[in-house]
Scaffold this motif. Structure first.
Motif, PDB file in Angstrom:
ATOM      1  N   LYS A  14       0.868  -1.181   0.000  1.00 64.47           N
ATOM      2  CA  LYS A  14       0.000   0.000   0.000  1.00 64.47           C
ATOM      3  C   LYS A  14       0.902   1.227   0.000  1.00 64.47           C
ATOM      4  O   LYS A  14       1.653   1.439   0.945  1.00 64.47           O
ATOM      5  CB  LYS A  14      -0.936  -0.031   1.199  1.00 64.47           C
ATOM      6  N   LEU A  15       0.809   2.014  -1.063  1.00 63.76           N
ATOM      7  CA  LEU A  15       1.741   3.109  -1.281  1.00 63.76           C
ATOM      8  C   LEU A  15       1.046   4.246  -2.009  1.00 63.76           C
ATOM      9  O   LEU A  15       0.336   4.020  -2.984  1.00 63.76           O
ATOM     10  CB  LEU A  15       2.921   2.596  -2.129  1.00 63.76           C
ATOM     11  N   GLY A  16       1.226   5.461  -1.521  1.00 62.85           N
ATOM     12  CA  GLY A  16       0.696   6.624  -2.216  1.00 62.85           C
ATOM     13  C   GLY A  16       0.370   7.750  -1.255  1.00 62.85           C
ATOM     14  O   GLY A  16       0.121   7.530  -0.075  1.00 62.85           O
ATOM     15  N   VAL A  17       0.357   8.967  -1.763  1.00 67.12           N
ATOM     16  CA  VAL A  17       0.050  10.135  -0.944  1.00 67.12           C
ATOM     17  C   VAL A  17      -1.442  10.211  -0.634  1.00 67.12           C
ATOM     18  O   VAL A  17      -1.819  10.321   0.529  1.00 67.12           O
ATOM     19  CB  VAL A  17       0.579  11.430  -1.598  1.00 67.12           C
ATOM     20  N   PRO A  18      -2.325  10.135  -1.640  1.00 67.22           N
ATOM     21  CA  PRO A  18      -3.749  10.190  -1.297  1.00 67.22           C
ATOM     22  C   PRO A  18      -4.178   8.908  -0.559  1.00 67.22           C
ATOM     23  O   PRO A  18      -3.720   7.807  -0.888  1.00 67.22           O
ATOM     24  CB  PRO A  18      -4.468  10.289  -2.636  1.00 67.22           C
ATOM     25  N   GLU A  19      -5.005   9.073   0.435  1.00 69.17           N
ATOM     26  CA  GLU A  19      -5.445   7.924   1.224  1.00 69.17           C
ATOM     27  C   GLU A  19      -6.092   6.841   0.369  1.00 69.17           C
ATOM     28  O   GLU A  19      -5.893   5.656   0.598  1.00 69.17           O
ATOM     29  CB  GLU A  19      -6.413   8.389   2.321  1.00 69.17           C
ATOM     30  N   SER A  68       2.502   0.473   5.371  1.00 69.01           N
ATOM     31  CA  SER A  68       2.117   1.259   4.200  1.00 69.01           C
ATOM     32  C   SER A  68       2.939   2.544   4.229  1.00 69.01           C
ATOM     33  O   SER A  68       3.386   2.992   5.286  1.00 69.01           O
ATOM     34  CB  SER A  68       0.620   1.564   4.196  1.00 69.01           C
ATOM     35  N   PHE A  69       3.148   3.106   3.060  1.00 64.74           N
ATOM     36  CA  PHE A  69       3.986   4.292   2.931  1.00 64.74           C
ATOM     37  C   PHE A  69       3.288   5.300   2.033  1.00 64.74           C
ATOM     38  O   PHE A  69       2.575   4.923   1.110  1.00 64.74           O
ATOM     39  CB  PHE A  69       5.344   3.933   2.307  1.00 64.74           C
ATOM     40  N   GLN A  70       3.518   6.564   2.304  1.00 63.81           N
ATOM     41  CA  GLN A  70       3.022   7.595   1.410  1.00 63.81           C
ATOM     42  C   GLN A  70       3.991   7.792   0.250  1.00 63.81           C
ATOM     43  O   GLN A  70       3.577   7.925  -0.894  1.00 63.81           O
ATOM     44  CB  GLN A  70       2.831   8.920   2.163  1.00 63.81           C
ATOM     45  N   LEU A  71       5.274   7.812   0.546  1.00 60.21           N
ATOM     46  CA  LEU A  71       6.280   8.140  -0.463  1.00 60.21           C
ATOM     47  C   LEU A  71       7.147   6.937  -0.818  1.00 60.21           C
ATOM     48  O   LEU A  71       7.516   6.145   0.053  1.00 60.21           O
ATOM     49  CB  LEU A  71       7.200   9.253   0.051  1.00 60.21           C
ATOM     50  N   VAL A  72       7.502   6.833  -2.106  1.00 58.24           N
ATOM     51  CA  VAL A  72       8.441   5.792  -2.521  1.00 58.24           C
ATOM     52  C   VAL A  72       9.794   5.998  -1.833  1.00 58.24           C
ATOM     53  O   VAL A  72      10.504   5.029  -1.564  1.00 58.24           O
ATOM     54  CB  VAL A  72       8.602   5.721  -4.060  1.00 58.24           C
ATOM     55  N   GLU A  73      10.132   7.241  -1.513  1.00 59.44           N
ATOM     56  CA  GLU A  73      11.378   7.527  -0.821  1.00 59.44           C
ATOM     57  C   GLU A  73      11.422   6.841   0.550  1.00 59.44           C
ATOM     58  O   GLU A  73      12.435   6.237   0.926  1.00 59.44           O
ATOM     59  CB  GLU A  73      11.561   9.045  -0.636  1.00 59.44           C
ATOM     60  N   ALA A  74      10.331   6.926   1.293  1.00 59.30           N
ATOM     61  CA  ALA A  74      10.265   6.303   2.619  1.00 59.30           C
ATOM     62  C   ALA A  74      10.299   4.784   2.507  1.00 59.30           C
ATOM     63  O   ALA A  74      10.956   4.107   3.309  1.00 59.30           O
ATOM     64  CB  ALA A  74       9.007   6.756   3.355  1.00 59.30           C
ATOM     65  N   LEU A  75       9.619   4.243   1.528  1.00 60.02           N
ATOM     66  CA  LEU A  75       9.621   2.796   1.305  1.00 60.02           C
ATOM     67  C   LEU A  75      11.040   2.322   0.980  1.00 60.02           C
ATOM     68  O   LEU A  75      11.519   1.342   1.553  1.00 60.02           O
ATOM     69  CB  LEU A  75       8.664   2.444   0.167  1.00 60.02           C
TER      70      LEU A  75
END
Length: 116
Positions: A14-19, A68-75
């Motif tokens: 689960k990845l992405g900025v929008p919920e 889950s992550f918002q940003l690919v950078e954090a992942l």
């Protein structure tokens, strides 16, 4: 330094900025280069003297299922730190790609490298 590579590792997360984007798992593709001194394994031909590639892939699947992550950078940072700490790598370079996420774009993503 020697390099172990894992190419085109497909995982669900689960990845992405929008919920709404994190509501359903999506496929991401990882290319990973792991820096390690392989001289001992080359001589011994024993798995204990290298990094178990299968264990790395299994661990990535587990951790991306749990987080889950918002940003690919954090992942990407999460996976780099996991490989450095849990598997004793000397360095990690990772490419994270989100295929087909934007119309007219094959994929998007980042590449980061971390050294112990």
């Amino acid at each position: 330094m020697d390099t172990i590579f894992l190419e085109q590792v497909k995982v669900q997360t689960k990845l992405g900025v929008p919920e709404w984007e994190r509501m359903m798992p999506q496929t991401i593709i990882l290319d990973i280069e792991i820096g390690y001194d392989l001289r001992k394994a080359c001589k011994s031909d024993a798995i204990v003297d290298t990094i178990d590639y299968g264990a790395v892939v299994r661990r990535i699947h587990v951790t991306l299922n749990e987080h889950s992550f918002q940003l690919v950078e954090a992942l990407a940072e999460h996976i780099c730190q996991l490989i450095l700490t849990e598997f004793g790598a000397l360095s990690v370079k990772i490419k994270v790609a989100k295929p087909g996420i934007l119309l007219g774009l094959k994929s998007l993503g980042i590449i980061i490298e971390r050294i112990k």
